[in-house]
Structures are given as C-alpha cells and as structure tokens.
Write a protein that holds these residues in place. Structure first.
Motif, PDB file in Angstrom:
ATOM      1  N   LEU A  61      45.117  40.405  33.098  1.00  0.00           N
ATOM      2  CA  LEU A  61      44.717  39.307  31.997  1.00  0.00           C
ATOM      3  C   LEU A  61      43.256  39.089  32.186  1.00  0.00           C
ATOM      4  CD1 LEU A  61      45.200  37.707  29.506  1.00  0.00           C
ATOM      5  CD2 LEU A  61      45.955  35.916  30.846  1.00  0.00           C
ATOM      6  N   GLU A  62      42.403  39.531  31.059  1.00  0.00           N
ATOM      7  CA  GLU A  62      40.915  39.448  31.119  1.00  0.00           C
ATOM      8  C   GLU A  62      40.564  38.229  30.148  1.00  0.00           C
ATOM      9  OE1 GLU A  62      38.237  42.845  30.667  1.00  0.00           O
ATOM     10  OE2 GLU A  62      37.482  41.302  28.985  1.00  0.00           O
ATOM     11  N   LEU A  63      39.923  37.070  30.754  1.00  0.00           N
ATOM     12  CA  LEU A  63      39.402  36.025  30.070  1.00  0.00           C
ATOM     13  C   LEU A  63      38.010  36.289  29.821  1.00  0.00           C
ATOM     14  CD1 LEU A  63      41.503  33.405  32.142  1.00  0.00           C
ATOM     15  CD2 LEU A  63      42.085  34.408  29.827  1.00  0.00           C
TER      16      LEU A  63
ATOM     17  N   ALA B  91      40.952  37.621  41.720  1.00  0.00           N
ATOM     18  CA  ALA B  91      40.591  37.954  40.368  1.00  0.00           C
ATOM     19  C   ALA B  91      39.109  38.628  40.547  1.00  0.00           C
ATOM     20  CB  ALA B  91      40.172  36.664  39.659  1.00  0.00           C
ATOM     21  N   SER B  92      38.826  39.176  39.597  1.00  0.00           N
ATOM     22  CA  SER B  92      37.446  40.039  39.605  1.00  0.00           C
ATOM     23  C   SER B  92      36.484  39.483  38.454  1.00  0.00           C
ATOM     24  CB  SER B  92      37.485  41.699  39.398  1.00  0.00           C
ATOM     25  OG  SER B  92      38.405  42.229  40.409  1.00  0.00           O
TER      26      SER B  92
ATOM     27  N   VAL C 168      36.203  37.216  33.390  1.00  0.00           N
ATOM     28  CA  VAL C 168      37.129  37.346  34.616  1.00  0.00           C
ATOM     29  C   VAL C 168      38.573  37.903  34.204  1.00  0.00           C
ATOM     30  CG1 VAL C 168      37.736  35.008  34.331  1.00  0.00           C
ATOM     31  CG2 VAL C 168      37.936  35.883  36.503  1.00  0.00           C
ATOM     32  N   GLU C 169      38.662  38.725  35.279  1.00  0.00           N
ATOM     33  CA  GLU C 169      40.068  39.652  35.109  1.00  0.00           C
ATOM     34  C   GLU C 169      41.089  39.310  36.228  1.00  0.00           C
ATOM     35  OE1 GLU C 169      39.037  44.304  34.395  1.00  0.00           O
ATOM     36  OE2 GLU C 169      40.116  43.822  36.362  1.00  0.00           O
TER      37      GLU C 169
END
Lengths: 797, 289, 208
Positions: free
Chosen positions: B70-72, B134-135, B170-171
């Motif tokens: 899930l990318e925010l 996260a990345s 952020v992924e």
C-alpha cells in the motif's frame, strides 16, 4: 449551612421579591466573549501605534561591555532603539521593599538594564518599530559584548553566600524571619512522637492564556498618559507610572480592557512594561508591548521554589503540640516591586499548621536571591506550600501513630465554637468551620466506602490512594498586607451606583475583572440592593478616570470588599430613590419600597411609580418637585475591612488517585472540595473558580516546573516543554459549601478565588503517598513526575 | 514571535518543486502541512531563505494498493489516514498510531510525509515505518530512489533525504492475515510527543512461537530503534513470563536513551522494559489486530 | 539533510541568535496577492508571505476574535475553520489560504451555527476570561460533527488540545454534553416533523 435569618443585617428578603444573592445567574455580560467580541489589549488599534520588542540578555549574570545599536536603527520599519541609560532618563528605578517585612533588602531595578544584567531574559535594549515582526528582525542586528559574571542558581549556594548576586548587599538574603512561641521548648520536650520531613517544591509560573500586554499613549500637549494595561490593579499602576515617569497622578489614566487571565501574574510591576510607558513619553506616540509566549515564560513572575523541613510533635493519642518549620526559598535577583518577593515565604511562616489548635510554633525563613527569573505573588501565595507542609506531615504522623488521617485531623482541628481565635503565628481567625467542613467532605466523598474500595483493590494489586488537605486561606485583606509597609496599594474599594433616566442602574467599581465574574457578582448585588431586575444593571470596572479609587483584584478580595461597597451604595441609592418617590407621590417614604424596577407600596406591593418614570421626572422635570428638593441619583460608597487584618476562610479538599507502580504514572480519579467562603453570591461562579484553582494547583503538583541549568538558563520556555494541565488528565471535581458569613460586612462574603490552588497540591500528594504507603514509598518533591514516583519505589535510581 | 523573512513559492508540479530544491539546496524548506515547520518559524528556530509550498501537488496525494504493497502519498493527512478503509484493513499498526498524533486541528493539516521527513525521535510514524519495513520514495532532479526504513532514519532529525530531494510517498507492505500488531506509548498528556513508545509487528507459527518479530522503539534514542538483542531472545520462543523477562533484560544492550527534560536515561530504559512487557502480552493474547 | 529544525526547546537566547543563524539574506519583504473568502466575504489583499493566517485576520481584517496564546500550535486559542475544517490559524500562512474559505468565531456566531453551544456555555459558566473560548467553541463544534454521542472521556480527549487556565475544564465538558443532548433532541423533533410530512403529505409544524 446557616439559615438566612442568622446572616447579620442582610437585606430582609421579605421586603423584596428579587434577591439575587445566592443565585447562579449566568454572566450575561460575558456573551461578547462567546462571540469573540471581547476587546483584549492586543485587539486595540491606535493611530501611529508603534510596537516594542526587547533585546534580552542571553546570560544570567553579566556586565554589558558594549551594546551596538546603530545597525538595528537602520532596519526596515524601525523607529528607535534605546538602551538602559536612555530610558533611565525618563523612568526612575525602584526597589521592592516594604517596612513591615523587617530587614528586607533588595537592589535597585531599572526598566531596562544599565551596566549589568541579573537574569537571562532581562531587557537590555528596546527596539520600537512599525510592526512587531520588523522589531524582531531588527533584534538580530544588535551586537552585544558581555563580561560573564558568576551565576548563583542553587538556593543552598545562594544562602551560603560565597558568590553574591549583588555584592553591595553583602549577602544573598532578601528577607529573613524567625519566630518562636514562649512555650515551644516545653511542648517539644513533652512530645511522645516527633515526625520530620523535608519537602521540595519546583518553581513554576502562571501561564495566563493571554500573555502580558500594555499599550501606553502619551499626549505631550497636556503631559498626560493613558495606559491600556492588562493589569489587576489599575490605581496602583497609576501611582507607579506617576512617580517613576514624573507625571502628575491625576494626569494618568489606566484602562483595563478584557484580560485573558491574571492569577496574580498581572498585579506586579514589570520592567519591560515600565519601559513601554517611558517609550511612549520619549517618542510622543502610542507604544504597545505584547509579550509572546516565549517572553512570558522567561519574564512573567515565577513562584514557589522552596525547600522546607517541617517537624511535628504530638502525644501518642494524636494531640499535636507544636510545629517546627525551616523554609528556604529562592527568588530572582530583585525583590519585585511594589509588593516584594518576601511575602510568599512570609505567608508560609504565617500559615503553616493553620487549621490546628496547637499553641506552640517555631519557624525560620530565608528568602534568597538567585540569577533566575524574578518571582512574586502568584495565586494562593504561599498557601500551596504551607498546606502541603502541614497536611503532608500530619499524614506522616497518622502513619506513624497508626491512625486514620481523617481521625487525626478530627482530634486537632480548631473546634467550630472556639472563635475568635489567635493562632501561634500571630494571625487571628474571626470564625471558621473546620469540623462542619470535614463532616461535609467525608459524607460527600463516601469516605468509608472509598476506604473499603481502596482495600479491596489493593488485594488485586491496584494501588489507589486517598489524600485529605485541610486549609485556611487569606482573603479580604486590610492594609495589614501592604499598606502598613508603606506601599501605595489600596485595601479599600469603592462603588458608584447611578440610576439612569430610563431606569437602568450603572455600577462603577474599583475592583477589576479578569474572568472570575466580579462584574456578574456586582450585578447581582446591585440589583438586589436597589430593587431592580438583573437585566437593568450595567457594570463598569477598570478605568481610573471613571471608576472609584481602589485596590483592584488580588488576594481574593473582589466579592468581599468590592461587593460590600456595591451593597452599601445600592442601599443608599435605594433610599435616595425613595426620597424622590416620596416627593413625587407625596407619600411617606417609610410606606414605600423599590421592587422589580418600580416604586411600590411596601405593605401591599401595589405599583406606584416605574423607575423609568421616576428617572424622567428627576432628571428632566425637577421643576415639578417640592421647592428645596434636590435629587441625588448617583451614590458612592467605599469599604475596607477594619476589624481583622485578614478575613480567613477555611476549606478541606480530598483527592482520589490510582498509581501505576510499573510506569510511575498517577491517574487522578476524582477530587472534592468543601469551601467556607461566607456568603456565596453566585454558586456557579464560585464553584468553577474553585475548580479552576484546583486544576492550577494540580498543575504545580504534577506537571509544571520551570527548569533551569546550573548557569540559570531556562530550559523549557515553551508550551511544548512546560506542561500545563489539559482536559484529558483532569478529574471531575465535586464542590460544596459551608457558609459562615463574616460579620465585618453586611454582605458577609469572604473570598474564594484562591482556595482551590491552596489545597490541591497537598491533597494530591497525600493521595499519592497513601497509595504508596503499603510499599513503604513516599514522594516529597513537586512536581510528582512519574520518574519521582519510580524513584520513590526504588525502581529507578 | 513572528516568523523571519523568507521567499515563498507555491509550485504547480513536482518537477518545479525538484528544480527549486536543486537550485536552492539547504537554503530552502519544503512546506506541506506546516504543522512542524510553522512553529519552528514562529519561534525563529529556523531561518530558511525559501519556502517551497508543495500543497498543490496532487501527484503526492492518494493511496495506491498494488499487490502486496500500500503506497501512501506524502501529502496524505493524519485525518485521511484515520478515516481510510485501506489503512484500517491493510496497515493496522499505522491505524493504531494515528490517534496518538497531536489533536484534531493538527491532524487536519499535518501529513505523513511531513512526519517522516522531519523524523522527530518521539514521533509515532517513523517507528511504525521501521516495524513494518516500509520504504520511502525519494525524488530529485537526479531521479528517483527507494530507501528502506532501516536505512532511512539515520540520526537526530537526520534522514536519508538529501537537501534536493522530496519524500513523495511511503510504501508499506500490507499486513498478512497471520500477523499481529501492538502499539503502546507513554505520554504525560493526551496528544503529547511520547516519552517512550513501542510499535510491534509479529508473526507466530502454529505452535505460538514467534517466527518473526519487529520491535520499533521510539522516544528512546535519536531515531526509532529496533531491538535486536531483545528480539533474539524471543524469536523461536513463545511469549511467556520467562521470555518476556529475558527480552526485558536484553533491552539494556539495545537501547541507550538520552536524558531529556522529562526523565533520565535510567527511567526511560525502565519504561521501555515495561512497554515491552505490555506489548508482548498484548501480542500473545492476540488482542493486537 | 542538513540544518535540522530543532525541537521546540526555547533555551537560552530568546531573541538573540546565539545559534549562529545569519540574518536572512533575502532583501525586502515578499508580498503576494491573495484571494480568499473570509466569513462569506470576498477578500483580495497583498499579504506578507511570512504572515500567518491569524495575524492576517487580526491585523489586516480586524477580526480579533481569534486569539494568539502561543504561536507554536499548542494552546488552540487561534482555531479557525478553513474549508470547513478545524485548523490552528497560527500554523498556517495567510498565503496558504489562497482560494479557500475561512470562517472565524464572529461569522459562526452570527450565522447561529454555534448558538446551541454558546447557550450551553453561558448556562454552565464554561468561560471565564474568554481567551480560549472561541477556539474551544470551534473545537466543540468539530467534535459534535465528528462524533455522534461522545462519552465524557471522549469529550475531554477531543478538547485536550485547547488550553484553559481559568475553568477546571469541567464546566466546558458539562456545557458540551448539554449542547449534544439538545442537538439530539432537536434532531429527533426534526425527524419527527419529517416523518409527519411524509405520512400525511402535508408539511406540519416541527421544522426546527
């Protein structure tokens, strides 16, 4: 509660139908605050208004070697930049000492420092600009060169005196006091049990929502100065501006607009505010100083930094024979003007042991200078310390004796029929109700049930504590507080009531309003005293050109002293109204009364004359009145307490807490307060005053501390790092009253504004220690942070 | 206090923003929600010459669910996170953390990107990002790169963000159904920065032994800290009073919290141990998600 | 990333740059034209880019109902609505309000939106000095929009970002509880009225 008929000389309510005394009428005068339509000082705009910001010392103690202001003068928007000498030519220095604090000494303080700075934040230069932001920009262009001087930051070191804050003074002792009653040594020798403990209190401050603010407007044409000032004591400031700026007293007008909280913070003389007034004179234009939150933390008076050892001597049956107190307190480098910084410690000496009937007492006090920020009277002055010391050591004694804390107090509280009473420290009580209040409190909180609950939860490993704190509180002071020492601080107040032609009553009072509801209280009293409905009354406070001369708001005196003046003036106005009515109606005055905005027949209540009609005749048609008759529809009365130096009140508080012994966190479950402040004029206002005071006391006990380095640098000068109580952690607070009116006034009202703060820290401390008792742990240093609880439990070093 | 002078530009697209940062470097600050930048400006704690307002960059908004991730977008506000069904479903640890962030008014404007770019050591999201592996997606005129959380948080307010880079998104790996989460923090008042905090993610095997465990402590160092020694005590163990005690003991080797205004190092370490015990109990009782 | 923003430790020099930051080299003050709506009025002004929203409202528009208690986002006295959302006006630049709708306590009072809350505050004496009151009212309104039937604890949590020094917070919590009860009662009456309309096909009293 006393029956109405027992209240001395009160208005006979059988004669009036609209007595508002004792009613929780809402503050309709505060509607504007609900709409954001109040006027606080920073809301004011004047033509050519300039803004001042101060260049402040980054060092706690230093000599000013050089100060380069030229570059700052050239910055955009800058009108002028001045140093201490420039301003000293217009504003003379002051020394915060009073004659009745024997031996008190301090050094002269300037509006802006000359030569030497004595605390971090002391103003060294003033930058006046067209906007605050431009003034702040210009600050960055000022170059200062300092010679660092040795810093005194620790109170013990200050007392030792190896390093002096003011070499000229010879030592760092601002004020020293000792007292010992004659029978002390004998009583101490007769004791079965002596308990001793040392308590520490962290310095903290008021944090009014509205920071300090002043706008001075000098008119060179008539050498007059109008000062809009968020102050509690406008007449006092009028006198001080007059003497230090050399402007005739009556050429000075001090006006208080809406004030966003004061709590004593705004009753003192601040150097930067005096400088602002001087700047207006120097520049011949209005100058405003609105402190921001950072300046507020750095320079608002701090208070309550104490280290005190208290001992209690008693018999095995619990009878307290004597208290023995040694109190050391650290103030700033100057005793604050004009009330002095010796008063807080002096109060601790006066009040320790207060609720109890021991006869013997010894006390020693040292008030020492340091290079931290200045300190002075802050809500409940000295009481939070005195009550914590007293109630803390009483609970210690209870533990040692194996007695229930309420039972130990029961044995020792001054009986309710022992008045008037002279207390060992020299103070006198007119009439208190300690036992009645204790009864009421224990019933209110279901004390026995709570004890049972506490015990059963302890078995499950849940640590709850109950803490009691009995207290006395100074209110309605006479000149004994300041006047006798030579201060031009008024202990009397006045009220002018005027019936306007359309039948409304205008009330001008010298007591001021900062949100506690004094104006509402005066509305109720005036309406009751005159005989009008409450919507017909308007109150004006806080304008020295308009309101009578008086003391303002401090030491919980507003309702008791100002209220009595309003009452007397109202009664006199009612009488004058009836004189006119008698003349108009050609009837005997004794057969008439004023009720519900009209003159009526006293016996039958039959309407005789609307007040609006009376006003029309008196003001516009006096030709219709009997020859020789003069209407007098404006009446002024003043009042000062005479018989007692202070009108003491009493109260008792309780706190119920739960301690998480793993994290050290304390949850405040509930709080109670039974307060006897005499006649309660508006229960709703008084109760929320008490709650606000309790939460403020909880702040000092649990959260708040001004933290300084060894070099007397403030570490936490923002609301992010200085923790004030917010709503989520505060308990619901139950408030109840006993009413023992004072006979020194017809109104019978004592003060109530500070009671909450006086007792809350003691109640909370005792509750925490009650919770920790089964683990043999004890906290004695405020604020009671989780770390301190863990240290007491031995879980961290 | 009033903010010092600065130049301000609201950029219309990401390329413009990156170009500005390339031109101005250290002299520029990115303005998103402003909930941390504006206090610093008002208190004159920072004196940037340029403020680059990126609030208009829609490319940095939104949520994108792709396969396991899930990318925010960096401009997602705390409030949007709180009301997001995707976050609730796929990032339960983040959902647990949001209510601890400040108060409603600040949550309306503050962003996840702002929080991760500032990397306050006492903030919640950096720890959640670390615990969840996260990345961060960083972009500059030089291109785009992805930096894993454990490499991204480097020191006190120090992250991998170069002065010409913008954190764009952020992924987060989406939570597996077998994973358990727990979040605890200690603060004196609701909404305050934490005095000690722990964000935890765990995977148990069929015998209730810990297969994988990520313990991310915050407010206990200059950045969010994993606790390798404490974790080592627990991997392949069940959560039981002994393993909890062992882990708490080992924590002393993992964490060296500094003294701060609220508490000394020893107290903070003590709180860390208490939180660890509570979080582990919570995970064991499967109360966490 | 260099030049980190320091934590809010206002230690030592308040107005003196001991930390070594040079005076900003940007010459002159940048201004920008801004178009926004404030309390329903179309406003066009040249604003200083560094001016925050509440200073703009207070200084440029004379709307002094929003107050400044700290200017670092902690006290909540500066609360305003921007595009209907509760916001700390001291943490927003005026230029960031470009194209937005701003509402302050004055307009929200005049429109009657806050009437139930204001009446409850008055009856419970939930304001003393009044400095926190506009922010408290706006926050209470936001709570009532967000949470249908908050517990007392939830109310305390929601307003825990608004500093009050005068009351003990209790009267404020009581007032909000009262306002919520009254709002629900009105809603129930309204629903009843709607029901009657749909039942009979004719509008009947009960419009609130």
């Amino acid at each position: 509660m006393n029956a109405r008929s027992e209240l001395p000389g009160l208005i006979d309510h059988s004669k009036t139908t609209n007595g508002y005394i004792g009613q929780s009428t809402p503050r309709t005068g505060a509607k504007k605050l609900l709409q954001g339509r109040g006027t606080y000082l920073d809301d004011l705009r004047l033509p050519r208004l300039a803004h001042v910001v101060f260049f402040r010392s980054p060092h706690a103690h230093a000599r000013i070697k050089s100060l380069k202001l030229d570059r700052a003068r050239q910055q955009a928007g800058v009108i002028a930049v001045f140093n201490g000498q420039d301003i000293a030519a217009f504003c003379t220095p002051w020394v915060g000492v009073l004659g009745h604090l024997k031996g008190i000494k301090s050094a002269p303080q300037h509006a802006v420092a000359v030569d030497r700075v004595c605390w971090q934040g002391e103003a060294v230069a003033a930058v006046v600009a067209e906007s605050r932001r431009q003034a702040e920009d210009a600050l960055e262009s000022i170059e200062a060169d300092w010679e660092l001087l040795p810093v005194v930051s620790d109170m013990r070191q200050a007392l030792e005196g190896k390093t002096l804050v003011h070499p000229d003074l010879g030592d760092n002792i601002c004020f020293h006091r000792e007292l010992k009653t004659e029978g002390f040594d004998a009583a101490w020798a007769a004791a079965d049990v002596v308990v001793e403990k040392t308590y520490r209190f962290g310095r903290h401050t008021g944090v009014c929502n509205e920071p300090r603010a002043i706008l001075a407007d000098y008119n060179p044409a008539d050498h007059s100065l109008t000062v809009y000032h968020a102050t509690q004591a406008p007449n006092m400031m009028q006198d001080i501006f007059s003497r230090h700026l050399d402007i005739p007293e009556s050429n000075i007008r001090v006006i208080c607009k809406d004030v966003g909280g004061s709590f004593g913070i705004k009753v003192h003389v601040y150097a930067d505010e005096m400088a602002t007034a001087a700047l207006s004179v120097m520049l011949r234009r209005p100058v405003k100083f609105q402190a921001d939150r950072a300046e507020s933390f750095l320079t608002d008076i701090h208070a309550r930094e104490h280290e005190a050892t208290i001992r209690l001597a008693c018999k095995r049956n619990g009878e307290i024979l004597a208290f023995d107190l040694e109190d050391l307190t650290a103030i700033g480098p100057y005793s604050v003007y004009p009330r002095t910084s010796g008063i807080e410690g002096n109060q601790v000496v006066n009040l320790t042991g207060g609720p109890y009937r021991h006869q013997q007492y010894r006390a020693k006090l040292d008030v020492v200078f340091t290079n931290k920020n200045v300190t002075c009277q802050y809500r409940a002055v000295g009481h939070p310390i005195a009550v914590a010391l007293t109630e803390g050591i009483v609970d210690e004694a209870a533990r040692v004796l194996g007695m229930d804390p309420a039972a130990l107090r029961r044995i020792n509280l001054i009986p309710d029929d022992h008045y008037p009473y002279s207390f060992p420290s020299g103070i006198k009580f007119e009439k208190l109700s300690h036992h009645q209040s204790l009864d009421r409190l224990l019933a209110l909180m279901n004390y026995q049930d709570l004890r049972a609950e506490q015990a059963s939860l302890l078995e499950k490993g849940v640590y709850r504590g109950i803490g009691l704190a009995a207290m006395i509180e100074v209110t309605n002071p006479s000149p004994a507080f300041y006047g006798v020492g030579g201060a031009r601080i008024s202990a009397q107040d006045g009220a002018t009531l005027r019936l306007d032609p359309a039948g409304m009553v205008q009330v001008l009072v010298s007591v001021t309003e900062q949100g506690q509801g004094t104006e509402a209280v005066f509305t109720q009293i005036a309406a009751t005293a005159v005989g009008v409905s409450i919507d017909k009354v308007r109150v004006i406070t806080g304008d020295t050109a308009v309101t009578p001369y008086g003391g303002g708001t401090w030491a919980s005196r507003g309702a008791g002293i100002g209220g009595e003046a309003v009452l007397q003036a109202g009664k006199a106005l009612r009488s004058n109204i009836l004189d006119i009515a008698a003349a108009i109606l050609q009837q005997d005055k004794a057969s008439l009364d004023v009720r519900d905005n009209a003159v009526v027949s006293k016996l039958s209540g039959e309407l005789k004359l609307e007040l609006a009609e009376l006003g029309r005749v008196a003001y516009f048609r006096p030709d219709t009145l009997p020859m020789g008759f003069q209407s007098e529809l404006t009446v002024t009365r003043h009042y000062t307490p005479r018989e007692y130096g202070f009108t003491f009140t009493n109260g008792i508080q309780a706190s119920y807490v739960e301690v998480d012994i793993d994290t050290g966190f304390v949850k405040l479950l509930k709080h109670w307060c039974v307060e006897d402040c005499g006649t309660v004029i508006n229960p709703m206002l008084v109760d929320e005053q008490i709650r606000g005071g309790i939460v403020q006391g909880i702040g000092g006990a649990m959260l708040e501390e001004c933290l300084y380095t060894e070099d007397a640098q403030l570490l936490n000068g923002s609301l992010a790092d200085y923790l004030v109580p917010m709503s989520a952690e505060m308990p619901d607070i139950v408030v109840d009253h006993v009413q023992t009116p004072t006979r020194s006034s017809e109104l019978g009202a004592k003060g109530a504004g500070e009671a909450g703060t006086a007792g809350a820290p003691a109640a909370v401390m005792n509750a925490i220690n009650d919770a920790l008792a089964s683990l043999g742990a004890n906290v004695s240093t405020q604020p009671f942070t989780p770390e301190r609880v863990l240290q007491a439990l031995g879980k961290v070093a | 206090m009033k903010a010092p002078s600065f130049a301000y530009e609201k950029v219309a697209n990401l390329e413009e923003a990156l170009q500005r940062l390339h031109e101005h470097g250290d002299a520029a600050r990115v303005l998103a929600g402003g909930q941390s930048l504006l206090p610093a400006l008002n208190l004159r704690l920072t004196h940037p010459q340029w403020l680059i307002d990126i609030a208009g960059l829609d490319a940095l908004r939104g949520e994108r669910l792709r396969h396991e991730v899930l990318e925010l977008g960096a401009l997602t506000t705390h409030r949007e996170l709180a009301s997001s069904a995707l976050v609730r479903k796929h990032l339960p640890l983040l959902a647990m953390a949001v209510p601890y962030v400040a108060h409603a008014a600040i949550r309306n404007r503050g962003t996840i990107g702002g929080s991760l770019a500032l990397a306050d050591p006492a903030a919640e999201y950096p720890a959640v990002a670390l615990a969840c592996e996260a990345s961060m997606l960083l972009r500059s005129v030089r291109g785009e790169r992805k930096v894993k959380a454990r490499d991204y948080f480097q020191g006190l307010y120090q992250t991998a963000l170069e002065s010409d880079e913008i954190l764009c998104a952020v992924e987060f790996p989406v939570a597996r159904s077998s994973e358990r989460f727990a979040f605890e923090e200690l603060a004196r008042r609701h909404g305050d920065y934490a005095m000690a905090g722990l964000a935890a993610r765990a995977q148990f095997d069929a015998q209730h032994r810990l297969e994988r465990l990520h313990l991310a402590f915050f407010a206990l160092g200059d950045r969010p800290m994993l606790a390798p020694q404490a974790t080592a005590c627990l991997v392949d163990q069940t959560i039981n009073p002994q393993s909890i005690r062992d882990a708490q003991q080992a924590l002393g080797a993992d964490l060296s919290p500094p003294d701060d205004l609220q508490a000394k190092a020893a107290t903070k370490l003590h709180w860390a141990k208490v939180l660890l015990g509570r979080v582990l109990s919570s995970l064991a009782s499967h109360q966490g998600a | 990333m260099s030049d980190p923003i320091e934590r809010l430790h206002v230690s030592g020099s308040v107005h003196v740059s001991e930390s070594g930051h040079a005076f900003n080299a940007v010459r002159g003050e940048q201004k920008m034209p801004v178009r926004l709506q404030v309390n329903g009025e179309r406003i066009e002004r040249e604003v200083l880019v560094r001016q925050h929203l509440v200073d703009f409202l207070r200084e440029d528009l004379g709307l002094t109902g929003s107050h400044l208690g700290c200017e670092h986002g902690v006290c909540g006295a500066c609360s305003v609505l921007v595009d209907g959302e509760l916001v700390r006006g001291c943490l927003m630049l005026a230029v960031q309000a470009q194209g937005k709708q701003v509402q302050t306590i004055e307009a929200l009072s005049d429109s009657g939106e806050l009437a139930i809350l204001q009446q409850a505050f008055l009856e419970h004496n939930a304001m003393q000095c009044g400095f926190c009151t506009p922010g408290m009212l706006l926050t209470a309104r936001a709570l009532m929009q967000e949470v249908h039937a908050p517990s007392r604890e939830r109310i305390r949590e929601y307003i825990s970002g608004n500093y009050c020094r005068c009351t003990g917070y209790q009267a404020i919590v009581d007032a909000i509880e009262t306002a919520i009860k009254r709002r629900h009662a009105l809603e129930a009456l309204h629903a009843l009225g709607q029901q009657k309309v749909s039942n009979t096909g004719e509008p009947e009293g009960a419009s609130v």
